[in-house]
Motif scaffolding. Sequence first.
Motif, PDB file in Angstrom:
ATOM      1  N   GLU A   1       0.827  -1.207   0.000  1.00 48.48           N
ATOM      2  CA  GLU A   1       0.000   0.000   0.000  1.00 48.48           C
ATOM      3  C   GLU A   1       0.864   1.260   0.000  1.00 48.48           C
ATOM      4  OE1 GLU A   1      -3.965   1.312   2.238  1.00 48.48           O
ATOM      5  OE2 GLU A   1      -2.247   1.150   3.595  1.00 48.48           O
ATOM      6  N   ASP A   2       1.850   1.306   0.881  1.00 52.40           N
ATOM      7  CA  ASP A   2       2.727   2.479   0.964  1.00 52.40           C
ATOM      8  C   ASP A   2       3.480   2.723  -0.338  1.00 52.40           C
ATOM      9  OD1 ASP A   2       1.965   2.785   3.614  1.00 52.40           O
ATOM     10  OD2 ASP A   2       3.927   2.267   4.449  1.00 52.40           O
ATOM     11  N   LYS A   3       4.075   1.667  -0.875  1.00 54.98           N
ATOM     12  CA  LYS A   3       4.919   1.817  -2.064  1.00 54.98           C
ATOM     13  C   LYS A   3       4.110   2.135  -3.312  1.00 54.98           C
ATOM     14  CE  LYS A   3       8.928   1.355  -0.238  1.00 54.98           C
ATOM     15  NZ  LYS A   3       9.927   2.427  -0.318  1.00 54.98           N
ATOM     16  N   LEU A   4       2.939   1.538  -3.446  1.00 55.54           N
ATOM     17  CA  LEU A   4       2.094   1.859  -4.594  1.00 55.54           C
ATOM     18  C   LEU A   4       1.629   3.309  -4.519  1.00 55.54           C
ATOM     19  CD1 LEU A   4       0.069  -1.454  -4.886  1.00 55.54           C
ATOM     20  CD2 LEU A   4       1.729  -0.569  -6.544  1.00 55.54           C
ATOM     21  N   LYS A   5       1.230   3.742  -3.341  1.00 57.73           N
ATOM     22  CA  LYS A   5       0.797   5.129  -3.157  1.00 57.73           C
ATOM     23  C   LYS A   5       1.943   6.085  -3.462  1.00 57.73           C
ATOM     24  CE  LYS A   5      -1.346   8.201   0.206  1.00 57.73           C
ATOM     25  NZ  LYS A   5      -1.893   8.329   1.559  1.00 57.73           N
ATOM     26  N   GLU A   6       3.131   5.748  -2.969  1.00 59.41           N
ATOM     27  CA  GLU A   6       4.329   6.564  -3.195  1.00 59.41           C
ATOM     28  C   GLU A   6       4.601   6.753  -4.688  1.00 59.41           C
ATOM     29  OE1 GLU A   6       8.688   5.078  -2.463  1.00 59.41           O
ATOM     30  OE2 GLU A   6       7.792   5.628  -0.536  1.00 59.41           O
ATOM     31  N   GLN A   7       4.318   5.733  -5.492  1.00 60.68           N
ATOM     32  CA  GLN A   7       4.577   5.781  -6.932  1.00 60.68           C
ATOM     33  C   GLN A   7       3.363   6.246  -7.738  1.00 60.68           C
ATOM     34  OE1 GLN A   7       6.372   2.166  -8.414  1.00 60.68           O
ATOM     35  NE2 GLN A   7       7.638   1.958  -6.596  1.00 60.68           N
ATOM     36  N   GLY A   8       2.264   6.541  -7.057  1.00 60.39           N
ATOM     37  CA  GLY A   8       1.066   7.007  -7.742  1.00 60.39           C
ATOM     38  C   GLY A   8       0.363   5.908  -8.525  1.00 60.39           C
ATOM     39  N   ILE A   9       0.549   4.662  -8.088  1.00 66.05           N
ATOM     40  CA  ILE A   9      -0.083   3.519  -8.756  1.00 66.05           C
ATOM     41  C   ILE A   9      -1.318   3.108  -7.951  1.00 66.05           C
ATOM     42  CG2 ILE A   9       0.220   1.115  -9.461  1.00 66.05           C
ATOM     43  CD1 ILE A   9       3.258   1.720  -9.598  1.00 66.05           C
ATOM     44  N   GLU A  10      -2.425   2.946  -8.654  1.00 67.08           N
ATOM     45  CA  GLU A  10      -3.654   2.541  -7.979  1.00 67.08           C
ATOM     46  C   GLU A  10      -3.509   1.118  -7.441  1.00 67.08           C
ATOM     47  OE1 GLU A  10      -8.425   2.046  -8.869  1.00 67.08           O
ATOM     48  OE2 GLU A  10      -7.166   3.091 -10.305  1.00 67.08           O
ATOM     49  N   MET A  11      -3.952   0.932  -6.224  1.00 62.20           N
ATOM     50  CA  MET A  11      -3.869  -0.360  -5.566  1.00 62.20           C
ATOM     51  C   MET A  11      -5.147  -1.155  -5.804  1.00 62.20           C
ATOM     52  SD  MET A  11      -3.102  -1.090  -1.541  1.00 62.20           S
ATOM     53  CE  MET A  11      -4.761  -0.914  -0.933  1.00 62.20           C
ATOM     54  N   VAL A  12      -4.982  -2.459  -5.988  1.00 66.66           N
ATOM     55  CA  VAL A  12      -6.140  -3.346  -5.989  1.00 66.66           C
ATOM     56  C   VAL A  12      -6.644  -3.374  -4.552  1.00 66.66           C
ATOM     57  CG1 VAL A  12      -6.910  -5.728  -6.272  1.00 66.66           C
ATOM     58  CG2 VAL A  12      -5.275  -4.751  -7.895  1.00 66.66           C
ATOM     59  N   PRO A  13      -7.894  -3.012  -4.303  1.00 62.56           N
ATOM     60  CA  PRO A  13      -8.390  -2.972  -2.925  1.00 62.56           C
ATOM     61  C   PRO A  13      -8.363  -4.355  -2.267  1.00 62.56           C
ATOM     62  CG  PRO A  13      -9.967  -1.989  -4.449  1.00 62.56           C
ATOM     63  CD  PRO A  13      -8.903  -2.632  -5.267  1.00 62.56           C
ATOM     64  N   PHE A  14      -8.092  -4.351  -0.982  1.00 67.24           N
ATOM     65  CA  PHE A  14      -8.102  -5.582  -0.205  1.00 67.24           C
ATOM     66  C   PHE A  14      -9.497  -5.789   0.371  1.00 67.24           C
ATOM     67  CE2 PHE A  14      -3.564  -4.618  -0.106  1.00 67.24           C
ATOM     68  CZ  PHE A  14      -3.036  -5.867  -0.437  1.00 67.24           C
ATOM     69  N   SER A  15     -10.046  -6.964   0.134  1.00 65.76           N
ATOM     70  CA  SER A  15     -11.378  -7.258   0.643  1.00 65.76           C
ATOM     71  C   SER A  15     -11.337  -7.603   2.130  1.00 65.76           C
ATOM     72  CB  SER A  15     -12.021  -8.389  -0.157  1.00 65.76           C
ATOM     73  OG  SER A  15     -11.152  -9.501  -0.238  1.00 65.76           O
ATOM     74  N   TRP A  16     -10.422  -8.456   2.541  1.00 68.55           N
ATOM     75  CA  TRP A  16     -10.378  -8.923   3.933  1.00 68.55           C
ATOM     76  C   TRP A  16      -9.316  -8.213   4.745  1.00 68.55           C
ATOM     77  CZ3 TRP A  16     -14.774 -11.002   4.553  1.00 68.55           C
ATOM     78  CH2 TRP A  16     -15.384 -11.622   3.464  1.00 68.55           C
ATOM     79  N   LEU A  17      -8.376  -7.580   4.078  1.00 69.74           N
ATOM     80  CA  LEU A  17      -7.332  -6.833   4.782  1.00 69.74           C
ATOM     81  C   LEU A  17      -7.553  -5.331   4.638  1.00 69.74           C
ATOM     82  CD1 LEU A  17      -4.149  -8.837   3.706  1.00 69.74           C
ATOM     83  CD2 LEU A  17      -5.582  -9.178   5.721  1.00 69.74           C
ATOM     84  N   GLY A  18      -8.754  -4.942   4.275  1.00 71.69           N
ATOM     85  CA  GLY A  18      -9.052  -3.544   4.033  1.00 71.69           C
ATOM     86  C   GLY A  18      -9.167  -2.698   5.280  1.00 71.69           C
ATOM     87  N   ASP A  19      -9.509  -3.303   6.393  1.00 70.97           N
ATOM     88  CA  ASP A  19      -9.712  -2.564   7.631  1.00 70.97           C
ATOM     89  C   ASP A  19      -8.426  -2.563   8.451  1.00 70.97           C
ATOM     90  OD1 ASP A  19     -10.548  -1.390   9.972  1.00 70.97           O
ATOM     91  OD2 ASP A  19     -12.043  -2.916  10.456  1.00 70.97           O
ATOM     92  N   HIS A  20      -7.748  -1.426   8.470  1.00 67.14           N
ATOM     93  CA  HIS A  20      -6.479  -1.314   9.202  1.00 67.14           C
ATOM     94  C   HIS A  20      -6.631  -1.596  10.693  1.00 67.14           C
ATOM     95  CE1 HIS A  20      -3.637   0.219   6.212  1.00 67.14           C
ATOM     96  NE2 HIS A  20      -4.695   0.735   5.638  1.00 67.14           N
ATOM     97  N   SER A  21      -7.802  -1.385  11.241  1.00 67.85           N
ATOM     98  CA  SER A  21      -7.961  -1.586  12.687  1.00 67.85           C
ATOM     99  C   SER A  21      -7.798  -3.051  13.084  1.00 67.85           C
ATOM    100  CB  SER A  21      -9.311  -1.062  13.163  1.00 67.85           C
ATOM    101  OG  SER A  21     -10.359  -1.833  12.629  1.00 67.85           O
ATOM    102  N   ALA A  22      -7.964  -3.959  12.133  1.00 66.05           N
ATOM    103  CA  ALA A  22      -7.833  -5.388  12.452  1.00 66.05           C
ATOM    104  C   ALA A  22      -6.392  -5.784  12.721  1.00 66.05           C
ATOM    105  CB  ALA A  22      -8.388  -6.234  11.321  1.00 66.05           C
ATOM    106  N   ASN A  23      -5.439  -5.021  12.199  1.00 68.87           N
ATOM    107  CA  ASN A  23      -4.046  -5.443  12.332  1.00 68.87           C
ATOM    108  C   ASN A  23      -3.433  -5.108  13.685  1.00 68.87           C
ATOM    109  OD1 ASN A  23      -3.268  -2.763  12.205  1.00 68.87           O
ATOM    110  ND2 ASN A  23      -2.299  -2.916  10.212  1.00 68.87           N
ATOM    111  N   HIS A  24      -4.166  -4.564  14.611  1.00 72.31           N
ATOM    112  CA  HIS A  24      -3.603  -4.302  15.942  1.00 72.31           C
ATOM    113  C   HIS A  24      -3.347  -5.603  16.702  1.00 72.31           C
ATOM    114  CE1 HIS A  24      -7.847  -4.638  17.151  1.00 72.31           C
ATOM    115  NE2 HIS A  24      -7.385  -4.956  18.338  1.00 72.31           N
ATOM    116  N   TRP A  25      -3.879  -6.704  16.205  1.00 71.45           N
ATOM    117  CA  TRP A  25      -3.659  -8.002  16.842  1.00 71.45           C
ATOM    118  C   TRP A  25      -2.303  -8.590  16.474  1.00 71.45           C
ATOM    119  CZ3 TRP A  25      -6.932  -9.073  20.525  1.00 71.45           C
ATOM    120  CH2 TRP A  25      -8.222  -8.577  20.449  1.00 71.45           C
TER     121      TRP A  25
END
Length: 99
Positions: free
Chosen positions: A61-85
Amino acid sequence: MLTRTEIKATKEELQANYRRLNQPEATVLADLEMNAERLDAVLNMEHPDPSDVWEVRDYLEDKLKEQGIEMVPFSWLGDHSANHWFPYQTPWRKEELYD
């Protein structure tokens, strides 16, 4: 725990974003401070460490954004709040030093 359908979708999304990034594997591995086996486990969703999955997801996500490339959206990893585990490092994010 992800279902088989969710694992398949996540694998496809990770691989699509990795292809979009179009960086040499050596660069990605150095940025992530990860070995090829761990990266392959994530990209193929073959019993990867969940922390590695989130790390690679955020890296892409970071690197694609940095290069201005559109990211394929994540269906199950889309919610950043889940990664606090799953704690992980972000070595590619260079921390600026302040005097």
